[in-house]
Scaffold this motif. Sequence first.
Motif, PDB file in Angstrom:
ATOM      1  N   GLU A 175       0.894  -0.989   0.674  1.00 20.60           N
ATOM      2  CA  GLU A 175       0.077   0.152   0.190  1.00 20.60           C
ATOM      3  C   GLU A 175       0.803   1.276   0.007  1.00 20.60           C
ATOM      4  OE1 GLU A 175      -2.587  -0.090  -1.130  1.00 20.60           O
ATOM      5  OE2 GLU A 175      -3.314   2.301   0.051  1.00 20.60           O
ATOM      6  N   HIS A 176       2.143   1.687   0.789  1.00 14.32           N
ATOM      7  CA  HIS A 176       3.897   2.224   0.531  1.00 14.32           C
ATOM      8  C   HIS A 176       3.050   2.553  -1.074  1.00 14.32           C
ATOM      9  CE1 HIS A 176       5.237   3.101   4.885  1.00 14.32           C
ATOM     10  NE2 HIS A 176       4.188   3.131   4.763  1.00 14.32           N
ATOM     11  N   LEU A 177       3.567   1.801  -2.049  1.00 11.92           N
ATOM     12  CA  LEU A 177       3.661   1.462  -3.156  1.00 11.92           C
ATOM     13  C   LEU A 177       3.113   2.224  -4.360  1.00 11.92           C
ATOM     14  CD1 LEU A 177       5.017  -1.198  -5.286  1.00 11.92           C
ATOM     15  CD2 LEU A 177       3.372  -0.177  -6.255  1.00 11.92           C
ATOM     16  N   VAL A 178       1.641   1.821  -3.959  1.00  9.28           N
ATOM     17  CA  VAL A 178       0.122   2.431  -4.300  1.00  9.28           C
ATOM     18  C   VAL A 178      -0.282   3.672  -4.213  1.00  9.28           C
ATOM     19  CG1 VAL A 178      -2.099   2.191  -3.920  1.00  9.28           C
ATOM     20  CG2 VAL A 178      -1.066  -0.059  -4.354  1.00  9.28           C
ATOM     21  N   LEU A 179       0.661   4.477  -2.813  1.00  7.31           N
ATOM     22  CA  LEU A 179      -0.012   5.451  -3.253  1.00  7.31           C
ATOM     23  C   LEU A 179       1.339   6.223  -3.271  1.00  7.31           C
ATOM     24  CD1 LEU A 179      -1.707   5.434   1.901  1.00  7.31           C
ATOM     25  CD2 LEU A 179      -2.679   6.157  -0.947  1.00  7.31           C
ATOM     26  N   ALA A 180       2.349   5.876  -2.956  1.00  8.88           N
ATOM     27  CA  ALA A 180       3.492   6.566  -3.255  1.00  8.88           C
ATOM     28  C   ALA A 180       3.112   7.048  -5.027  1.00  8.88           C
ATOM     29  CB  ALA A 180       5.240   5.699  -3.170  1.00  8.88           C
ATOM     30  N   ALA A 181       2.845   5.589  -5.552  1.00 13.38           N
ATOM     31  CA  ALA A 181       2.353   5.614  -7.068  1.00 13.38           C
ATOM     32  C   ALA A 181       1.163   6.843  -7.999  1.00 13.38           C
ATOM     33  CB  ALA A 181       1.976   4.099  -7.511  1.00 13.38           C
ATOM     34  N   ALA A 182       0.759   6.726  -6.743  1.00 11.49           N
ATOM     35  CA  ALA A 182      -0.667   8.020  -6.496  1.00 11.49           C
ATOM     36  C   ALA A 182       0.304   9.619  -6.735  1.00 11.49           C
ATOM     37  CB  ALA A 182      -1.291   7.455  -5.815  1.00 11.49           C
ATOM     38  N   TRP A 197      -4.736  -3.321  -7.063  1.00 12.48           N
ATOM     39  CA  TRP A 197      -4.317  -3.986  -6.113  1.00 12.48           C
ATOM     40  C   TRP A 197      -4.800  -5.438  -7.301  1.00 12.48           C
ATOM     41  CZ3 TRP A 197      -2.407  -5.997  -1.481  1.00 12.48           C
ATOM     42  CH2 TRP A 197      -1.603  -4.916  -0.838  1.00 12.48           C
ATOM     43  N   ILE A 198      -4.337  -6.162  -7.072  1.00 16.05           N
ATOM     44  CA  ILE A 198      -5.075  -7.679  -7.420  1.00 16.05           C
ATOM     45  C   ILE A 198      -4.269  -8.832  -7.019  1.00 16.05           C
ATOM     46  CG2 ILE A 198      -4.779  -8.821  -9.452  1.00 16.05           C
ATOM     47  CD1 ILE A 198      -4.274  -7.216 -11.830  1.00 16.05           C
ATOM     48  N   ALA A 199      -5.785 -10.100  -6.988  1.00 21.08           N
ATOM     49  CA  ALA A 199      -4.975 -11.151  -5.649  1.00 21.08           C
ATOM     50  C   ALA A 199      -5.416 -11.682  -6.200  1.00 21.08           C
ATOM     51  CB  ALA A 199      -5.661 -10.562  -4.224  1.00 21.08           C
ATOM     52  N   ALA A 200      -6.998 -11.631  -7.392  1.00 21.88           N
ATOM     53  CA  ALA A 200      -7.702 -12.715  -7.816  1.00 21.88           C
ATOM     54  C   ALA A 200      -6.755 -13.359  -9.051  1.00 21.88           C
ATOM     55  CB  ALA A 200      -8.404 -12.485  -8.809  1.00 21.88           C
ATOM     56  N   PHE A 201      -5.835 -14.434  -8.752  1.00 26.42           N
ATOM     57  CA  PHE A 201      -4.980 -15.471  -9.109  1.00 26.42           C
ATOM     58  C   PHE A 201      -4.978 -16.466  -8.833  1.00 26.42           C
ATOM     59  CE2 PHE A 201      -2.207 -12.093  -7.580  1.00 26.42           C
ATOM     60  CZ  PHE A 201      -1.008 -13.072  -7.025  1.00 26.42           C
ATOM     61  N   ASN A 202      -4.060 -17.775  -9.798  1.00 26.11           N
ATOM     62  CA  ASN A 202      -3.566 -19.115  -8.961  1.00 26.11           C
ATOM     63  C   ASN A 202      -2.334 -18.545  -8.637  1.00 26.11           C
ATOM     64  OD1 ASN A 202      -2.911 -21.843  -8.785  1.00 26.11           O
ATOM     65  ND2 ASN A 202      -4.198 -22.673  -9.779  1.00 26.11           N
ATOM     66  N   ARG A 203      -2.508 -18.395  -6.687  1.00 27.61           N
ATOM     67  CA  ARG A 203      -0.743 -18.338  -6.706  1.00 27.61           C
ATOM     68  C   ARG A 203      -0.223 -19.591  -6.335  1.00 27.61           C
ATOM     69  NH1 ARG A 203      -1.686 -16.359  -0.281  1.00 27.61           N
ATOM     70  NH2 ARG A 203      -2.323 -18.151   0.036  1.00 27.61           N
TER      71      ARG A 203
END
Length: 172
Positions: free
Chosen positions: A108-115, A123-129
């Motif tokens: 989330e630090h990455l996400v906010l710094a990017a913004a 964020w993507i979590a819907a994949f076969n881990r």
Amino acid sequence: MDFHEVIHTRCSIRKFKAAPVEPEKLERIWRAVQAAPSACNLQPWRFLVVRSAPMRARVHEVLTLRGFSPQTFALEAPLVVIALGNRTTAWKRDGESILPVDVAIATEHLVLAAAAEGLGTCWIAAFNRGAMHKALGLGPEWEVVALTPLGYPDETPRKTSRKPIAEIVQEI
Ligand SMILES: Cc1cc2nc3c(=O)[nH]c(=O)nc-3n(C[C@H](O)[C@H](O)[C@H](O)COP(=O)(O)O)c2cc1C
């Protein structure tokens, strides 16, 4: 942008321009990631940057596997960042690893710094881990937590709704 502007500007971006991300912006983003707190300051994370055509193809293949809706928009962005946590080094509470919490905070630090840099993420979590773990050739100590595309937005999504504060905050 001040802090609150960043928070309220950020939204999930699912359409990207091909324009590359400037190295100095990336550097500031990594510094923001580096500054994230973690349990016992163990920093049990690693961020993989997918840029090359062969790695993009591998990630693309996993994002189109049956069982989840395809998340291929991620590959439109010039970069995809994959957030990993280390099972061996992460702190454990009552025997349970705190890894997802630590990695989520840093991501989330990455996400906010990017913004703050005018860049988009999702964020993507819907994949076969399991399949992602294999495709990336990771050792057993690494857990794939989430991934995000990173690049310049090519859309202005409508704001998503939130629960009222009275519903999410309770004095006890
Ligand atoms: C842990 C987590 C996992 C998510 N996984 C996905 C996903 O797999 N695919 C996707 O398109 N969006 C995913 N999202 C984005 C959410 O749908 C989005 O954050 C939510 O709808 C609120 O919209 P906003 O980000 O634009 O404010 C995820 C978000 C979080 C925090």
